[in-house]
Design an enzyme around this catalytic site. Structure first.
Site, PDB file in Angstrom:
ATOM      1  N   TYR A   1      31.996  34.468  33.055  1.00  0.00           N
ATOM      2  CA  TYR A   1      30.547  34.624  33.135  1.00  0.00           C
ATOM      3  C   TYR A   1      29.783  33.968  31.991  1.00  0.00           C
ATOM      4  O   TYR A   1      28.691  33.462  32.192  1.00  0.00           O
ATOM      5  CB  TYR A   1      30.177  36.115  33.190  1.00  0.00           C
ATOM      6  CG  TYR A   1      30.588  36.792  34.487  1.00  0.00           C
ATOM      7  CD1 TYR A   1      29.719  36.826  35.568  1.00  0.00           C
ATOM      8  CD2 TYR A   1      31.848  37.355  34.643  1.00  0.00           C
ATOM      9  CE1 TYR A   1      30.085  37.423  36.772  1.00  0.00           C
ATOM     10  CE2 TYR A   1      32.221  37.954  35.845  1.00  0.00           C
ATOM     11  CZ  TYR A   1      31.335  37.983  36.906  1.00  0.00           C
ATOM     12  OH  TYR A   1      31.709  38.555  38.089  1.00  0.00           O
TER      13      TYR A   1
ATOM     14  N   HIS B   1      41.456  47.048  41.714  1.00  0.00           N
ATOM     15  CA  HIS B   1      40.184  46.702  41.053  1.00  0.00           C
ATOM     16  C   HIS B   1      39.569  48.004  40.515  1.00  0.00           C
ATOM     17  O   HIS B   1      38.532  48.464  40.987  1.00  0.00           O
ATOM     18  CB  HIS B   1      39.260  45.982  42.029  1.00  0.00           C
ATOM     19  CG  HIS B   1      38.124  45.220  41.371  1.00  0.00           C
ATOM     20  ND1 HIS B   1      37.851  43.901  41.646  1.00  0.00           N
ATOM     21  CD2 HIS B   1      37.189  45.598  40.458  1.00  0.00           C
ATOM     22  CE1 HIS B   1      36.794  43.506  40.944  1.00  0.00           C
ATOM     23  NE2 HIS B   1      36.370  44.516  40.222  1.00  0.00           N
TER      24      HIS B   1
ATOM     25  N   ASN C   1      38.213  34.934  35.924  1.00  0.00           N
ATOM     26  CA  ASN C   1      36.841  35.421  36.101  1.00  0.00           C
ATOM     27  C   ASN C   1      36.056  35.020  34.863  1.00  0.00           C
ATOM     28  O   ASN C   1      36.478  35.320  33.735  1.00  0.00           O
ATOM     29  CB  ASN C   1      36.795  36.957  36.207  1.00  0.00           C
ATOM     30  CG  ASN C   1      37.472  37.490  37.456  1.00  0.00           C
ATOM     31  OD1 ASN C   1      38.015  36.729  38.256  1.00  0.00           O
ATOM     32  ND2 ASN C   1      37.442  38.789  37.629  1.00  0.00           N
TER      33      ASN C   1
ATOM     34  N   ARG D   1      37.253  37.666  49.147  1.00  0.00           N
ATOM     35  CA  ARG D   1      38.077  38.444  48.222  1.00  0.00           C
ATOM     36  C   ARG D   1      37.546  39.877  48.177  1.00  0.00           C
ATOM     37  O   ARG D   1      36.393  40.094  47.815  1.00  0.00           O
ATOM     38  CB  ARG D   1      38.023  37.803  46.826  1.00  0.00           C
ATOM     39  CG  ARG D   1      38.739  38.630  45.782  1.00  0.00           C
ATOM     40  CD  ARG D   1      38.633  38.086  44.367  1.00  0.00           C
ATOM     41  NE  ARG D   1      39.150  39.128  43.504  1.00  0.00           N
ATOM     42  CZ  ARG D   1      38.634  39.515  42.349  1.00  0.00           C
ATOM     43  NH1 ARG D   1      37.586  38.890  41.836  1.00  0.00           N
ATOM     44  NH2 ARG D   1      39.167  40.504  41.675  1.00  0.00           N
TER      45      ARG D   1
ATOM     46  N   GLU E   1      41.131  41.784  36.072  1.00  0.00           N
ATOM     47  CA  GLU E   1      40.680  41.898  34.693  1.00  0.00           C
ATOM     48  C   GLU E   1      41.362  42.975  33.855  1.00  0.00           C
ATOM     49  O   GLU E   1      40.739  43.968  33.449  1.00  0.00           O
ATOM     50  CB  GLU E   1      39.156  42.123  34.665  1.00  0.00           C
ATOM     51  CG  GLU E   1      38.384  41.017  35.351  1.00  0.00           C
ATOM     52  CD  GLU E   1      36.873  41.162  35.222  1.00  0.00           C
ATOM     53  OE1 GLU E   1      36.411  42.248  34.836  1.00  0.00           O
ATOM     54  OE2 GLU E   1      36.171  40.189  35.482  1.00  0.00           O
TER      55      GLU E   1
ATOM     56  N   GLU F   1      35.799  34.837  40.013  1.00  0.00           N
ATOM     57  CA  GLU F   1      34.464  35.419  39.861  1.00  0.00           C
ATOM     58  C   GLU F   1      33.630  34.519  38.972  1.00  0.00           C
ATOM     59  O   GLU F   1      34.118  34.002  37.964  1.00  0.00           O
ATOM     60  CB  GLU F   1      34.503  36.809  39.200  1.00  0.00           C
ATOM     61  CG  GLU F   1      34.950  37.925  40.097  1.00  0.00           C
ATOM     62  CD  GLU F   1      34.870  39.295  39.424  1.00  0.00           C
ATOM     63  OE1 GLU F   1      34.078  39.470  38.477  1.00  0.00           O
ATOM     64  OE2 GLU F   1      35.628  40.181  39.838  1.00  0.00           O
TER      65      GLU F   1
HETATM   66  C1  PNW Z   1      33.552  41.866  36.350  1.00  0.00           C
HETATM   67  N1  PNW Z   1      32.525  41.195  30.003  1.00  0.00           N
HETATM   68  O1  PNW Z   1      33.486  42.684  35.231  1.00  0.00           O
HETATM   69  C2  PNW Z   1      34.145  42.704  37.464  1.00  0.00           C
HETATM   70  O2  PNW Z   1      35.337  42.178  37.974  1.00  0.00           O
HETATM   71  C3  PNW Z   1      33.201  43.029  38.581  1.00  0.00           C
HETATM   72  O3  PNW Z   1      33.652  44.170  39.259  1.00  0.00           O
HETATM   73  C4  PNW Z   1      31.805  43.182  38.027  1.00  0.00           C
HETATM   74  O4  PNW Z   1      30.902  43.650  38.979  1.00  0.00           O
HETATM   75  C5  PNW Z   1      31.373  41.843  37.483  1.00  0.00           C
HETATM   76  O5  PNW Z   1      32.310  41.307  36.568  1.00  0.00           O
HETATM   77  C6  PNW Z   1      30.010  41.863  36.801  1.00  0.00           C
HETATM   78  O6  PNW Z   1      30.030  42.686  35.673  1.00  0.00           O
HETATM   79  C7  PNW Z   1      33.225  42.238  33.963  1.00  0.00           C
HETATM   80  O7  PNW Z   1      32.045  42.068  29.215  1.00  0.00           O
HETATM   81  C8  PNW Z   1      32.742  43.173  33.077  1.00  0.00           C
HETATM   82  O8  PNW Z   1      32.761  40.051  29.594  1.00  0.00           O
HETATM   83  C9  PNW Z   1      32.518  42.828  31.750  1.00  0.00           C
HETATM   84  C10 PNW Z   1      32.772  41.539  31.332  1.00  0.00           C
HETATM   85  C11 PNW Z   1      33.249  40.591  32.231  1.00  0.00           C
HETATM   86  C12 PNW Z   1      33.465  40.951  33.539  1.00  0.00           C
END
Ligand code: PNW
Length: 492
Positions: A332, A143, A330, A98, A188, A400
């Site tokens: 985390y 992006h 995505n 991707r 996002e 992601e």
């Molecule tokens: C993503 N949050 O960003 C992006 O898609 C990527 O480009 C980036 O490198 C990656 O995650 C790591 O940061 C995010 O605050 C930024 O929850 C912030 C958040 C989640 C995803």
């Protein structure tokens, strides 16, 4: 017992404990695996040939907002090193890669009247080389690297952006759609609008929360739907691809089972994932009632003549509904949510004030180099089930998931993160979630937006002091490779 025998017994016990194989879990054959990057974060070559300036070029060059004062001028130099990137993809054994298209690399002025032949040629070569290596290209059209010229016109707050964006998407479908069969319109939307228009965290750093973020979201939703329909009507019949977008969210877990805390957690889900999820994936369409009611009520208390959240007409609601062939996600991390004990007084107009809940984390959760990212694998399982229950069991593609550290090639914390989250993914699939692909962020260390090069998410290490930007596999690269090879993972 003689001392030697005691030692021998202890050695035996130790080895038998540590070499006992954990239970092995198998991924179904229906799931595919990939890795992801984004143009501004890896390409570099920011002003090569006729490439135009974008908002990240401007933001990094003219502000001191980047933690290490760095920029993406060279980044991983993937513009010149894509062959090495493809070697790494082959070494990992991924099914797909991707990546995203830099808007001003192919449309230097932002508009589609002038194309850069060099820019188009770069992506043609990348796509052709991927296909030759038997790796499927997954292309994110946008992006975050908006042409600066379009930002000067208001960027995503300008309703005309839906047309300009669709013109750009059309160029991409025309140029690459004979070979690219997997499209994402946006990466996002929540981060683009909340952090870029509401805060100063990301370009264009407008800092107008509660106003500009909602305007951004509104025209971005229309841009997405317009590009989707263009593909669906004109290109799908001959190109036969799939198109959607990818939404990010934390999982918001209720701090207690009290009705108030459960309401607060659901409201947080509806504000973050639902802002963009509800208009597209819910059966009724439009912004969720809770989002409309909250912003409307707050706006009127604050003396605004109308809601700060724009409204869709019923035609627009219908036009937006169902405009994704899958649910791109995505993810985390996770946090707890509780209802504030006293009504928070509206001091400052903002998205968070509209939301009006308290978020916190458990101090026992393992952390990472990013303060917002705690390691909470069960939140991933709960989130996948929330999507299944809220949006009628859609096909979910995880675009992601990953872990930031400072700079470690023997990256056991990243391995632990992936082990936990991929186990949670299997748990969710056993619960009945229809997940068909999983993507690790990221193939390699890269420019991490406002954190510059201080936070690293790569499976491959990149030496940013070396003009060659030498890439070296980390322990996690070998770990991910072995999961893809065996299609199994050890139960955690
Ligand atoms: C993503 N949050 O960003 C992006 O898609 C990527 O480009 C980036 O490198 C990656 O995650 C790591 O940061 C995010 O605050 C930024 O929850 C912030 C958040 C989640 C995803």
């Amino acid at each position: 017992m003689a001392f030697a025998n005691v030692v021998a017994l202890l050695c035996f016990l130790a080895t038998s404990i540590f070499t006992v194989e954990g239970e092995v879990r198998r991924f179904p054959d229906t799931i595919s695996f990939g890795v992801a990057t984004a143009s501004y974060q890896v390409e570099g070559a920011w002003n090569v040939s006729d490439k135009g300036e974008n908002i990240w070029d401007r933001f990094t060059h003219t502000t001191d907002s980047i933690r290490d004062r760095s920029n993406g001028d060279v980044a991983c130099d993937s513009y010149n090193q894509h062959r090495r990137d493809i070697e790494m993809l082959k070494e990992l054994g991924v099914d797909y890669y991707r990546f995203s298209i830099s808007w001003t690399r192919i449309l230097p002025d932002g508009f589609s009247n002038r194309l850069s032949q060099d820019g188009i040629a770069y992506y043609n070569t990348l796509i052709n080389d991927l296909l030759e290596a038997n790796i499927t290209p997954y292309v994110t059209i946008y992006h975050w690297d908006l042409p600066q010229r379009l930002q000067d016109l208001g960027g995503w707050a300008n309703p005309m952006m839906a047309d300009y964006y669709t013109d750009f998407a059309k160029v991409a479908f025309e140029a690459f759609g004979d070979r690219v069969k997997h499209w994402l319109t946006f990466n996002e939307p929540w981060v683009i609008c909340y952090q870029g228009y509401g805060m100063i965290e990301k370009a264009p750093a407008l800092d107008m929360s509660g106003i500009a973020d909602y305007l951004c979201g509104h025209s971005l939703l229309k841009a997405h739907a317009k590009a989707y329909h263009l593909y669906d009507d004109v290109y799908r019949p001959t190109q036969n691809g799939r198109i959607g977008w990818t939404l990010n969210t934390n999982y918001h877990e209720a701090a207690s089972q009290s009705p108030a805390d459960r309401e607060a957690a659901e409201r947080a889900m509806q504000f973050e994932l639902g802002w963009f999820g509800h208009p597209v994936f819910s059966s009724e369409g439009d912004y969720s009632q809770i989002l409309k009611d909250r912003v409307n009520q707050k706006s009127s208390e604050q003396g605004y003549p109308r809601s700060r959240l724009p409204e869709f007409t019923s035609e627009e609601v219908a036009y937006l509904k169902g405009t994704c062939d899958f649910f791109g996600l995505n993810h985390y991390s996770t946090n707890f949510v509780r209802m504030p004990t006293m009504a928070l007084k509206s001091s400052k107009v903002s998205f968070d004030d509209d939301l009006g809940v308290e978020k916190f984390v458990d101090p026992a959760w393992p952390g990472s180099e990013a303060d917002w990212l705690k390691v909470v694998p069960w939140g991933f399982r709960n989130l996948l089930n929330w999507i299944r229950n809220s949006y009628n069991s859609p096909e979910i593609i995880v675009f992601e998931n990953g872990f930031p550290d400072r700079d470690d090639k023997d990256d056991v914390d990243r391995i632990n993160y992936y082990n936990g989250y991929m186990n949670a993914l299997l748990d969710a699939m056993e619960d009945g979630c229809n997940v068909t692909a999983y993507t690790a962020w990221s193939l390699m260390d890269n420019f991490e937006w406002s954190d510059g090069y201080t936070q690293r998410y790569g499976l491959y290490h990149v030496d940013f002091n070396d003009p060659m930007r030498t890439r070296t596999p980390k322990a996690s690269a070998m770990y991910y490779k072995s999961i893809l090879e065996t299609r199994t993972i050890e139960r955690d």
